[in-house]
Design an enzyme around this catalytic site. Structure first.
Site, mmCIF file in Angstrom:
data_model
loop_
_atom_site.group_PDB
_atom_site.id
_atom_site.type_symbol
_atom_site.label_atom_id
_atom_site.label_comp_id
_atom_site.label_asym_id
_atom_site.label_seq_id
_atom_site.Cartn_x
_atom_site.Cartn_y
_atom_site.Cartn_z
ATOM 1 N N TRP A 25 77.613 58.313 -27.510
ATOM 2 C CA TRP A 25 77.529 58.203 -26.583
ATOM 3 C C TRP A 25 78.599 59.091 -26.021
ATOM 4 C CZ3 TRP A 25 77.373 55.896 -21.093
ATOM 5 C CH2 TRP A 25 78.650 56.067 -20.327
ATOM 6 N N ASN A 27 82.156 60.679 -23.260
ATOM 7 C CA ASN A 27 82.605 60.263 -22.079
ATOM 8 C C ASN A 27 83.385 61.786 -21.796
ATOM 9 O OD1 ASN A 27 83.207 57.601 -23.055
ATOM 10 N ND2 ASN A 27 84.676 58.097 -21.641
ATOM 11 N N ASP A 28 84.826 61.090 -21.237
ATOM 12 C CA ASP A 28 85.382 61.862 -21.105
ATOM 13 C C ASP A 28 85.846 63.305 -22.008
ATOM 14 O OD1 ASP A 28 86.183 60.033 -19.629
ATOM 15 O OD2 ASP A 28 87.869 60.254 -19.556
ATOM 16 N N GLN A 44 85.644 61.781 -25.941
ATOM 17 C CA GLN A 44 84.977 59.926 -26.262
ATOM 18 C C GLN A 44 84.081 59.788 -26.754
ATOM 19 O OE1 GLN A 44 87.636 57.422 -24.223
ATOM 20 N NE2 GLN A 44 88.820 58.783 -25.816
ATOM 21 N N TRP A 52 77.991 53.249 -24.261
ATOM 22 C CA TRP A 52 79.995 53.178 -24.121
ATOM 23 C C TRP A 52 79.987 52.231 -25.482
ATOM 24 C CZ3 TRP A 52 84.311 49.757 -23.480
ATOM 25 C CH2 TRP A 52 85.726 50.911 -23.847
ATOM 26 N N PHE A 87 91.633 55.680 -26.394
ATOM 27 C CA PHE A 87 90.846 56.627 -24.940
ATOM 28 C C PHE A 87 91.644 57.473 -25.047
ATOM 29 C CE2 PHE A 87 90.223 52.773 -21.898
ATOM 30 C CZ PHE A 87 89.264 52.152 -23.653
ATOM 31 N N ARG A 152 97.258 54.903 -18.574
ATOM 32 C CA ARG A 152 96.356 55.739 -19.423
ATOM 33 C C ARG A 152 96.475 57.248 -19.829
ATOM 34 N NH1 ARG A 152 92.958 51.998 -17.685
ATOM 35 N NH2 ARG A 152 91.245 51.967 -15.921
ATOM 36 N N GLU A 210 92.674 57.801 -12.691
ATOM 37 C CA GLU A 210 92.424 58.143 -14.066
ATOM 38 C C GLU A 210 92.345 59.380 -14.671
ATOM 39 O OE1 GLU A 210 89.671 54.835 -15.834
ATOM 40 O OE2 GLU A 210 88.902 55.815 -14.881
HETATM 41 C C1 FRU Z 1 87.488 57.514 -17.607
HETATM 42 C C2 FRU Z 1 87.596 56.600 -18.074
HETATM 43 C C3 FRU Z 1 89.449 56.965 -18.513
HETATM 44 C C4 FRU Z 1 89.687 56.574 -20.338
HETATM 45 C C5 FRU Z 1 88.010 56.529 -21.196
HETATM 46 C C6 FRU Z 1 87.961 55.308 -21.251
HETATM 47 O O1 FRU Z 1 86.019 57.981 -17.566
HETATM 48 O O2 FRU Z 1 87.287 55.324 -18.562
HETATM 49 O O3 FRU Z 1 90.453 56.320 -18.158
HETATM 50 O O4 FRU Z 1 90.656 56.313 -21.391
HETATM 51 O O5 FRU Z 1 87.568 56.704 -20.019
HETATM 52 O O6 FRU Z 1 86.498 56.310 -22.702
#
Ligand code: FRU
Length: 469
Positions: A25, A27-28, A44, A52, A87, A152, A210
């Site tokens: 997986w 993400n960001d 991420q 996740w 994160f 964060r 975020e």
């Molecule tokens: C945004 C978020 C961030 C966090 C991360 C966790 O998509 O929620 O705020 O740091 O993803 O994976």
């Protein structure tokens, strides 16, 4: 927990020229930076499954922004990893070393998702590949007293001899999103300066901001971020969470960002948590996560989930951000076919490309008629982009979802489209990036791209086959 890395079990939706993890997986985008001859992008990452989970930082680098090499995982959480996550965060260079600043996310023993605290940390690398966590982490251990535990996504930069970082936050009293500013002389000791901006209300501007990012474009300051929880308003804010910007003026001395309204930056279903960097040549470049929280992501069945967008260049014109693919895209073009479609008026459709997999389509058409662009297979229409001439409106619809997405362009004589099509994604740049849609599409068969319109006079099309890497 299962300590084996996830594996891709079916390549049907794997992307050819977008940054994605080998499996698992993502993400960001995180830590977008240029260091010792390479662009670096981190993300991420949960390497153990396509869902996740405890967050790591995956890592890739590139000399030219378009050919990416996957590097070893840069940051892994402390044990027990189910309670600690690395994160999102950013990168900066100091004394010839690469510094990563990231949020430590710590779940409590209760096992509840809302039982957590967050702190800010540093990791350092000399070679841009191996990272050591700073021994005295965290460098910012608690949020300001009037902030909740949501604290964060540090974005760090340097101005003169001072380092600054902004963080996403949430007010304790009204629980609205905001951005916090800190300063430091050495990246290790930080002083809280204040909250530079905050949402007016939860419903209109969100309950948590975020991934904040701040930079100048054409003499204006831009706060780019991803607010959670803005309520849908007719054709706006239709994704679960949004990404967009506020134009304003940052006053570092008073820790205040005087600003205008929030504007969504991308109108597709699949765009979130963007991060920018200033390239050595002065361009403001951006990556986004090409997905959205809680979307289905059918590739999960195949052992992976998520990817980053194609890198984009941001420019500001008339108080509006334009996004275009970086010009290095031309390094991926392997074959060009140019058409000037001059067909008899009784034809109502033209196949522009068959069997797409890694292609670019550029098109200019007179904006005096409606048209529909279809991603079509023998069995279904996978995705459509419709132009509603009367309203200067573009509408995206997908076979796998019932909700459409909408964007507008300023009235103009011509409309131009640039489509970057990968095996399961399409990024649509309308009128040189005035309006952009980022979409995934899912079809086991490679679709044809078909244009439907009543008149093909003066329709100019250039297509390219793009390198698969
Ligand atoms: C945004 C978020 C961030 C966090 C991360 C966790 O998509 O929620 O705020 O740091 O993803 O994976």
């Amino acid at each position: 927990m299962n300590e084996k890395f996830a594996q891709v079990t079916n390549p049907r939706y794997r992307l050819n020229f977008h940054v994605a993890a080998p499996a698992g997986w993502i993400n960001d985008p995180n830590g977008f930076v240029y260091f010792k001859g390479y662009y670096h992008i981190f993300y991420q990452y949960h390497p153990y499954s396509a869902d996740w989970g405890p967050m790591h930082w995956g890592h890739a680098r590139s000399i030219d922004l378009v050919h990416w090499e996957t590097l070893p995982i840069a940051l892994s959480p402390e044990k027990p990893i189910t309670q600690n996550g690395m994160f999102s965060g950013s990168a900066i260079i100091k004394d010839d070393k690469l510094y990563l600043m990231y949020t430590g996310h710590h779940f409590g023993d209760s096992g509840n998702d809302d039982d957590f605290y967050e702190d800010q940390n540093i990791a350092i690398s000399k070679d841009g590949i191996h990272f050591e966590k700073y021994a005295n982490n965290p460098v910012i251990s608690t949020p300001p007293i009037d902030n909740t535990a949501n604290f964060r996504d540090p974005k760090v930069w340097q101005a003169g001899d001072t380092y600054y970082v902004i963080l996403g936050g949430q007010t304790q009293d009204s629980k609205v999103g905001r951005v916090l500013l800190y300063s430091s002389k050495d990246l290790l000791n930080w002083t809280y300066e204040g909250a530079i901006a905050q949402a007016k209300t939860r419903d209109t501007e969100g309950y948590m901001w975020e991934c904040p990012d701040i930079f100048s474009l054409a003499g204006q300051d831009i706060l780019l971020m991803s607010p959670q929880g803005i309520q849908p308003e007719r054709e706006k804010y239709l994704n679960l969470h949004q990404t967009g910007y506020m134009i304003g003026q940052l006053n570092i001395d008073t820790a205040n960002f005087g600003r205008n309204e929030f504007i969504e930056i991308d109108h597709g279903h699949d765009f979130y948590a963007s991060q920018t960097m200033l390239a050595p040549d002065g361009r403001r470049l951006m990556f986004g996560w090409m997905a959205m929280w809680e979307s289905e992501m059918p590739e999960k069945k195949d052992g992976w989930a998520g990817a980053l967008t194609f890198p984009r260049e941001l420019t500001l014109k008339d108080n509006h951000i334009y996004m275009q693919p970086v010009t290095e895209l031309d390094k991926l073009r392997i074959k060009q076919t140019k058409n000037n479609l001059l067909f008899s008026s009784d034809l109502t459709e033209q196949v522009l490309l068959s069997n797409v997999e890694s292609n670019e389509i550029n098109m200019q058409l007179k904006a005096d008629k409606d048209f529909i662009l279809k991603f079509r297979t023998a069995d279904e229409v996978v995705l459509t982009l419709q132009f509603d001439q009367q309203n200067n409106k573009l509408i995206i619809a997908r076979a796998d979802r019932s909700d459409k997405r909408v964007g507008y362009v300023k009235p103009a004589k011509m409309i131009s489209l640039q489509l970057l099509i990968d095996r399961s994604s399409v990024e649509v740049f309308v009128n040189n990036g005035e309006t952009v849609f980022t979409e995934r599409y899912y079809s086991e068969v490679h679709p044809d791209i078909v244009l439907e319109r009543t008149d093909f006079k003066d329709v100019h099309v250039t297509t390219y086959e793009l390198e698969k890497n």
